[in-house]
Design an enzyme around this catalytic site. Sequence first.
Site, short mmCIF file in Angstrom:
data_model
loop_
_atom_site.label_atom_id
_atom_site.label_comp_id
_atom_site.label_asym_id
_atom_site.label_seq_id
_atom_site.Cartn_x
_atom_site.Cartn_y
_atom_site.Cartn_z
NE ARG A 1 -0.83 -0.42 4.92
CZ ARG A 1 -1.45 -0.16 6.05
NH1 ARG A 1 -2.51 0.60 6.04
NH2 ARG A 1 -1.03 -0.68 7.17
CG ASP B 1 -8.09 -1.06 1.42
OD1 ASP B 1 -6.90 -1.06 1.80
OD2 ASP B 1 -9.03 -0.64 2.14
NE ARG C 1 6.79 5.08 7.57
CZ ARG C 1 6.37 3.92 7.08
NH1 ARG C 1 7.04 3.30 6.13
NH2 ARG C 1 5.28 3.36 7.54
CG ASP D 1 7.55 -7.15 7.24
OD1 ASP D 1 7.66 -8.03 8.11
OD2 ASP D 1 6.50 -6.52 7.06
CG ASN D 2 7.12 -3.63 10.13
OD1 ASN D 2 6.99 -3.24 8.97
ND2 ASN D 2 6.09 -4.03 10.85
P1 AMP Z 1 2.43 -3.67 7.96
O1 AMP Z 1 1.73 -4.50 8.99
O2 AMP Z 1 1.84 -2.30 7.76
O3 AMP Z 1 3.90 -3.61 8.18
O4 AMP Z 1 2.18 -4.43 6.57
C1 AMP Z 1 2.55 -5.75 6.32
C2 AMP Z 1 2.33 -6.09 4.87
O5 AMP Z 1 0.94 -5.99 4.54
C3 AMP Z 1 3.05 -5.18 3.88
O6 AMP Z 1 3.39 -5.95 2.77
C4 AMP Z 1 1.98 -4.16 3.57
O7 AMP Z 1 2.22 -3.50 2.36
C5 AMP Z 1 0.74 -5.04 3.51
N1 AMP Z 1 -0.49 -4.30 3.79
C6 AMP Z 1 -0.93 -3.84 4.98
N2 AMP Z 1 -2.12 -3.23 4.85
C7 AMP Z 1 -2.47 -3.29 3.54
C8 AMP Z 1 -3.59 -2.83 2.77
N3 AMP Z 1 -4.61 -2.19 3.33
N4 AMP Z 1 -3.58 -3.10 1.45
C9 AMP Z 1 -2.57 -3.73 0.88
N5 AMP Z 1 -1.49 -4.21 1.54
C10 AMP Z 1 -1.43 -3.98 2.86
MG MG Z 2 5.44 -2.67 7.50
#
Ligand code: AMP
Ligand code: MG
Length: 485
Positions: A103, A135, A189, A265-266
């Site tokens: 996203r 989304d 960011r 990944d974070n």
């Molecule tokens: P995060 O938990 O934000 O670090 O995201 C973990 C993974 O899920 C990453 O690959 C993000 O890009 C993906 N992701 C999180 N929320 C969404 C979303 N609403 N739509 C698409 N990908 C998402």
């Molecule tokens: Mg992330």
Amino acid sequence: MTLAETPNDKNSSNPFLTLNYEPALESLGDDYYDEVAAAEFPQHLLRWRNDELLPILGLDPQAVTDEDFITAFGKFEGRKPLLALRYHGYQFGEYNRQLGDGRGFLYGQVRATNGELYDFGTKGSGRTPYSRGGDGMLTLKGGVREVLAAEALHYLGVRTSRCLTMIETGLSLWRGDEPSPTRSSVMIRMSSSHIRFGTFERLHYFQRPDLIQKLLNHVIEQYYQDLSTEKDKYALFYAQLVKRIAELVAQWMAAGFCHAVLNTDNMSITGESFDYGPYAFIPTYDPYFIAAYFDYYGRYSYSYQPSICKLNLEMLQEPLKSIIDQGDLEAGLARFDEYYQAEYRSLMLKKLGFKELQHPQTEELVNLTLDFLQDSQIGYHQFFYEMARTFSSKWRDEPAFVLNASDIVPVPGASAIFDNWCILYHKILNDFDLSSIDGIAQTLADHNPKTVLLRPVIESIWEAIAQEDNWQPFNDLVKQIQSRQ
Ligand code: AMP
Ligand code: MG
């Protein structure tokens, strides 16, 4: 629109489009990213602009209009390519190869006036090849929460990304963890890099040591410049990364911050903190405090953060093994605890008013403080703020005078730990001259702000926005944070 105001003219005068962009990552080739297009939004309402970041980009805040923010970062006019970065990662211990920027994308990389290269990365800018079922969007509340976390952490001395802008985008989103439909936003960011541990893990998964080395050279050249001419630069890089991550997690711990999603990944390869989802500041000192509702087993609970970060560094050894000698990797990681303890003690000491103490006393004071905080369950931030607010040279006279004008004193004698803590603090104060007292008061004030982003504070900010579209409390809170109140 007059002839003089064609969209192209508007773009060429937009200061964000004429920054010193460098195609640093782009020039490594498309093994690392996919070119994507941004979503088109029905609405663009500028909700936040971080004018504090403009000077290091060489921009005068007065000369940058709200419309400049919107056309650059809400409409994404005039900038290409937009790159969704590829990565994998260990999520809650399980390897996930279905990741990548789902996203967001890398909007651009800018050489700032301090000589550093910064990434502008989006969050909530639409679907990409990595969106899976998602989304591609960010909720407005999610944007508000990340802006606040980044500013608060920055002012608490944590090495963190910050948000450059956040724009409400007029969509209705559905989320399991927010009353839905809920409002949408896109956020930019600004970080030292969006290259993650998981970026290397993905290349290892595809057995591409050549691409690992190419990326590592890039990382060292851009973010570990001091090492770039060293003969054993790869081993030194890992040793330096261990130190940066150990210090970062010590900064979180002292700040009472629980990141909540410490998946690989974070974890940034530059050792910077970023990506603030379900984070929380601890209300009281509870080692087992869990911030994310989906962290069922408390894997990322508050006091597990140092060992999880160390484990993530250990897992990163797998992709690095093709380039760095195993013995060097192990020797690098072996110093994690030492770096962590040194930084944590030094930061906690400052929260207690001291820049330096003799070693055995430091350990005794920090440990006894934590015992008291855990036993009493007094507010973690409140305790330190009350120290700063009520500190007095009179505390040198009697142990019973320590904190006696504060709101948090337990009934005298009710807590043996508190009494012991007061005796120790009083004794330490008397090891200093009276002339040091102002310095201690200042150190307490510098490291213990009144404003703390506890969950009820964030919720009340969000309620004003959700119920009345009232952004005043949000703006006031950011101002308080930025003025260290
Ligand atoms: P995060 O938990 O934000 O670090 O995201 C973990 C993974 O899920 C990453 O690959 C993000 O890009 C993906 N992701 C999180 N929320 C969404 C979303 N609403 N739509 C698409 N990908 C998402
Ligand atoms: Mg992330």
